[in-house]
Design an enzyme around this catalytic site. Structure first.
Site, PDB file in Angstrom:
ATOM      1  N   TRP A 115       0.971  -0.953  -0.065  1.00 52.44           N
ATOM      2  CA  TRP A 115      -0.087  -0.045  -0.128  1.00 52.44           C
ATOM      3  C   TRP A 115       0.683   1.122   0.131  1.00 52.44           C
ATOM      4  O   TRP A 115       2.260   1.218   0.530  1.00 52.44           O
ATOM      5  CB  TRP A 115      -0.901   0.034   1.229  1.00 52.44           C
ATOM      6  CG  TRP A 115      -1.974  -1.004   1.306  1.00 52.44           C
ATOM      7  CD1 TRP A 115      -2.658  -1.268   0.200  1.00 52.44           C
ATOM      8  CD2 TRP A 115      -2.147  -2.151   2.375  1.00 52.44           C
ATOM      9  NE1 TRP A 115      -3.617  -2.384   0.490  1.00 52.44           N
ATOM     10  CE2 TRP A 115      -3.260  -2.916   2.108  1.00 52.44           C
ATOM     11  CE3 TRP A 115      -1.485  -2.148   3.468  1.00 52.44           C
ATOM     12  CZ2 TRP A 115      -3.759  -3.887   3.058  1.00 52.44           C
ATOM     13  CZ3 TRP A 115      -2.116  -3.088   4.372  1.00 52.44           C
ATOM     14  CH2 TRP A 115      -3.185  -4.036   4.225  1.00 52.44           C
ATOM     15  N   ILE A 118       2.647   2.602   3.523  1.00 56.69           N
ATOM     16  CA  ILE A 118       3.324   1.725   4.013  1.00 56.69           C
ATOM     17  C   ILE A 118       4.468   1.220   2.986  1.00 56.69           C
ATOM     18  O   ILE A 118       5.616   1.779   3.060  1.00 56.69           O
ATOM     19  CB  ILE A 118       2.610   0.486   4.689  1.00 56.69           C
ATOM     20  CG1 ILE A 118       1.569   0.938   5.899  1.00 56.69           C
ATOM     21  CG2 ILE A 118       3.605  -0.468   5.377  1.00 56.69           C
ATOM     22  CD1 ILE A 118       0.558  -0.125   6.177  1.00 56.69           C
ATOM     23  N   CYS A 119       4.391   0.353   2.177  1.00 61.11           N
ATOM     24  CA  CYS A 119       5.084  -0.170   1.449  1.00 61.11           C
ATOM     25  C   CYS A 119       5.899   0.445   0.319  1.00 61.11           C
ATOM     26  O   CYS A 119       6.696   0.003  -0.240  1.00 61.11           O
ATOM     27  CB  CYS A 119       4.656  -1.702   0.849  1.00 61.11           C
ATOM     28  SG  CYS A 119       4.257  -2.891   2.159  1.00 61.11           S
ATOM     29  N   VAL A 120       5.192   1.649   0.019  1.00 59.14           N
ATOM     30  CA  VAL A 120       5.828   2.555  -0.805  1.00 59.14           C
ATOM     31  C   VAL A 120       6.247   3.642  -0.232  1.00 59.14           C
ATOM     32  O   VAL A 120       7.575   4.017  -0.508  1.00 59.14           O
ATOM     33  CB  VAL A 120       4.677   2.961  -1.683  1.00 59.14           C
ATOM     34  CG1 VAL A 120       5.158   4.270  -2.679  1.00 59.14           C
ATOM     35  CG2 VAL A 120       4.118   1.903  -2.965  1.00 59.14           C
ATOM     36  N   PRO A 123      10.148   2.811   1.616  1.00 56.85           N
ATOM     37  CA  PRO A 123      11.281   2.525   0.814  1.00 56.85           C
ATOM     38  C   PRO A 123      11.697   4.072   0.022  1.00 56.85           C
ATOM     39  O   PRO A 123      12.584   4.440  -0.117  1.00 56.85           O
ATOM     40  CB  PRO A 123      11.061   1.603   0.001  1.00 56.85           C
ATOM     41  CG  PRO A 123       9.545   1.256  -0.091  1.00 56.85           C
ATOM     42  CD  PRO A 123       9.316   1.840   1.347  1.00 56.85           C
TER      43      PRO A 123
END
Length: 217
Positions: A115, A118-120, A123
């Site tokens: 999502w 979070i995951c974008v 990083p």
């Protein structure tokens, strides 16, 4: 925050590396910021564009055993390519994923994933702080809510991350329709995944191929 301007700030296929993060069933099941069909379509269009331009693409999932494997629409673009499966939520803390990116020698890092918040975001923010030129493709990403997606974008912009959509990226990579080695390929991607623009192109071709009726008499 450094401003992105000037010709050198535009993205170039020879300097780009694409990382597609966690386009998996679990994440898609609670995607509420976008139409899930559009996210799958846009991510596939993004992946195909990268392939047309020869942009190295890293595929990564998180705990695929429980969350499911990456959508076949994406993995089919890169048959036989390894998907890096992680336990780290933040891809940029996973040495195997980061080493794969570094091995390309590219510095224009392009990220899309599920999502966004979070995951974008994690990083993207970390990589930007380490000196990478980071771009997030917002319409090939998505979040658990519209608010989560928008707040994540605001947070990343403040961290110096660039925002684009997949079609804008494809156009920026192409830059000049005289570049015939990629013009045909990118046009095929537009026909398949750019909806109205692709249909309009097909209509234009139909009209150009239609003989002009001869005048009576």
């Amino acid at each position: 925050m450094a401003f992105r301007n000037g010709l050198d700030s535009l993205l170039r296929p020879e300097d780009s590396v694409l990382v597609l993060i966690d386009h998996q069933p679990y994440q898609l099941a609670n995607l509420n910021s976008h139409d899930p069909h559009m996210v799958v379509n846009n991510t596939t269009g993004l992946a195909k564009s990268a392939k047309v331009f020869g942009v190295p693409t890293i595929l990564t999932s998180v705990v695929a055993e429980r969350g499911g494997v990456i959508f076949p629409q994406v993995t089919d673009v890169f048959p036989g390519q390894e998907v890096i499966d992680r336990t780290f939520i933040n891809t940029w803390e996973d040495p195997k994923a980061v080493d794969a990116v570094k091995a390309t020698g590219r510095k224009q890092l392009i990220i899309a994933g599920l999502w966004t918040e979070i995951c974008v975001a994690m990083p993207a923010i970390q990589a930007a702080g380490e000196g990478w030129d980071v771009t997030v493709i917002t319409d090939a990403s998505g979040a658990v809510s519209i608010e989560a997606h928008e707040v994540a974008i605001q947070r990343m912009i403040r961290a110096g991350v660039n925002m684009m959509t997949w079609l804008a990226l494809a156009a920026e990579w192409q830059r000049d329709w005289a570049r015939l080695d990629t013009a045909v390929g990118v046009t095929e991607v537009l026909k398949q995944h750019a909806a109205g623009s692709g249909i309009a192109y097909l209509w234009e071709q139909q009209l150009l191929a239609t003989p002009v009726p001869k005048a009576a008499g």
